[in-house]
Design an enzyme around this catalytic site. Structure first.
Site, PDB file in Angstrom:
ATOM      1  N   ASP A   1       6.399 -29.696   5.388  1.00 19.90           N
ATOM      2  CA  ASP A   1       6.033 -28.545   4.841  1.00 19.90           C
ATOM      3  C   ASP A   1       4.701 -27.824   5.230  1.00 19.90           C
ATOM      4  O   ASP A   1       4.414 -28.293   6.482  1.00 19.90           O
ATOM      5  CB  ASP A   1       5.895 -28.435   3.214  1.00 19.90           C
ATOM      6  CG  ASP A   1       6.211 -27.335   2.577  1.00 19.90           C
ATOM      7  OD1 ASP A   1       5.730 -26.307   2.771  1.00 19.90           O
ATOM      8  OD2 ASP A   1       7.254 -27.384   1.736  1.00 19.90           O
TER       9      ASP A   1
ATOM     10  N   HIS B   1       5.179 -26.627   8.386  1.00 21.82           N
ATOM     11  CA  HIS B   1       5.339 -25.136   8.239  1.00 21.82           C
ATOM     12  C   HIS B   1       4.048 -24.169   8.510  1.00 21.82           C
ATOM     13  O   HIS B   1       3.974 -23.071   8.017  1.00 21.82           O
ATOM     14  CB  HIS B   1       5.657 -24.720   6.972  1.00 21.82           C
ATOM     15  CG  HIS B   1       7.080 -25.416   6.302  1.00 21.82           C
ATOM     16  ND1 HIS B   1       7.737 -24.803   5.469  1.00 21.82           N
ATOM     17  CD2 HIS B   1       8.099 -26.245   7.238  1.00 21.82           C
ATOM     18  CE1 HIS B   1       9.040 -25.636   5.219  1.00 21.82           C
ATOM     19  NE2 HIS B   1       9.060 -26.095   6.284  1.00 21.82           N
TER      20      HIS B   1
END
Length: 441
Positions: free
Chosen positions: A253, A276
């Site tokens: 993430d 991310h």
């Protein structure tokens, strides 16, 4: 004897005394250092230096099988009571430790010397039905964690779909609970330093700061597979005066996630990827108020990520994101290098709402490298446009041969780069003039 010769002899005599004192002081310092480094028992050094509390003297086996949780807790209690202490997790051991909290206040600053490996259990009986954290540091004033060791959350056991389903899991259940814990969390603490360690394979967030002030994270390695769900590297919320630098983060993430209530955040010299990217938000979920300000991200490398530099907010939220700077960032093989999304939704369908968190005074300077899908994607609120955005020296090239156009919706500011999509000036309904006092931060 002449007056000049007398003065010279006095000078030589004083110089000899000075050198002798310096050598004595150096020997004393070396002696103190050796005492500190060689101490492995629960005894204070005779000269009143930091007391070394070794977890093995409290019964920790470090064989990777025996539960060492109680030994760690006992060692912490002793360290916290000292006027100055070092809690030693020695090298060449694998300590199996269940969920625990190191809470303060303590009598003085505490140094965690982590040279061994600390491992989370995967036995469901070691966990409550809704574990929030694996290792929690709470209400401490002055704590440092450093060393060459690691914390391994053994998250693979949690990431399996069959074990993330809601079941009747409990302390006596046969499966791990569906709620996954954060590996290391600091709550309500002041003057925190995390240095040198490795945090890997967390069930969820790796390192979290909540309600903390004056935090330094340096030379830290965070590692989990890119398909590990919600395994943010460093998560910051309700905290201020945070510096994160010279660290490498690979996760499933956000490498760094900055949430509401955070200000004076500096992130630099970071190697991020996969993951991310570096994100502010999501903010304003459920109509809540979100405030983030004075964030600087610079001199970093982001590669093989879904996003690069991202601000994401939910529709219906209120508050402000302001005074944000992204500068000197090299991106490589990044899907969306520059991304502002005020229509953020982590579900299939989200209802349209008019209000939104106001985003202003955001600078992107010297962002260079390659993208996969779109170089710039700015989706700002219909009712609360983004204002005072600045593009300077944005040089982004597609990984494939076909270049994609940037997308900018309701985004106002000044552009001095190859990427041109901002609207100049101010919007007709300027949030700076129309925002209500309740919506401001």
């Amino acid at each position: 004897m002449s007056r000049t010769r007398k003065a010279y002899l006095v000078f030589v005599f004083i110089l000899v005394l000075s050198l002798r004192d310096e050598c004595t002081g150096a020997r004393d310092f070396k002696k103190k250092s050796l005492i500190l480094l060689s101490s492995s028992d629960d005894t204070a050094s005779s000269d009143g230096d930091s007391k070394v509390v070794d977890v093995t003297t409290y019964g920790a086996k470090g064989d990777g099988v025996t539960d060492d949780t109680e030994a760690f807790q006992a060692a912490w209690t002793s360290a916290c009571e000292q006027n100055s202490s070092t809690l030693l997790i020695p090298a060449d051991y694998n300590f199996l430790v269940g969920p625990l909290t190191f809470s303060g206040p303590c009598n003085s600053n505490v140094l965690f010397k982590v040279d061994g490996n600390v491992i989370a259990p995967v036995n469901p009986r070691s966990w409550t039905s809704k574990p929030l954290n694996w290792i929690n540091f709470s209400k401490l004033n002055g704590v440092t964690i450093n060393g060459n060791g690691s914390f391994d959350g053994q998250g693979a056991a949690w990431w399996k779909i069959s074990q993330l389903e809601d079941t009747d899991s409990s302390e006596n259940g046969s499966k791990l609970p569906s709620m996954r814990p954060t590996a290391l969390r600091f709550y309500g603490s002041f003057d925190v330093s995390v240095q040198g360690i490795t945090i890997q394979n967390s069930p969820q967030f790796h390192l979290k700061f909540d309600g903390c002030t004056f935090v330094t994270v340096v030379n830290v390695t965070i590692s989990s597979p890119e398909n590990s769900p919600n395994t943010d590297g460093i998560h910051v919320q309700n905290s201020e005066e945070i510096e994160i630098y010279h660290s490498s983060i690979a996760c499933g993430d956000d490498c760094v996630s900055i949430q509401t209530g955070s200000s004076a955040i500096r992130v630099h010299d970071i190697n991020c990827g996969p993951g991310h990217g570096i994100s502010i938000g999501g903010l304003g979920k459920g109509g809540t108020k979100a405030c983030v300000s004075n964030v600087s991200v610079y001199d970093s490398n982001i590669h093989d990520t879904l996003n690069g530099l991202r601000i994401k907010t939910w529709q219906g939220g209120i508050g402000q994101v302001k005074s944000v700077s992204f500068s000197n960032i090299q991106v490589s093989n990044v899907r969306l290098p520059i991304d502002i999304d005020q229509f953020y939704c982590d579900k299939t369908v989200c209802s349209n709402q008019s209000s939104g968190v106001y985003i202003s005074d955001v600078t992107y300077q010297k962002i260079t490298g390659t993208y996969v899908k779109t170089p710039v994607y700015l989706a700002c609120s219909d009712d609360v446009p983004c204002t005072d955005l600045k593009f300077q020296k944005i040089e982004l090239q597609p990984v494939a041969t076909q270049e994609k156009s940037p997308f900018c919706w309701n985004s106002y500011g000044d552009q001095q780069s190859d990427v041109e999509c901002l609207q100049p000036g101010r919007p007709p309904h300027d949030p700076a003039q129309t925002l209500s006092p309740e919506d401001r931060c």
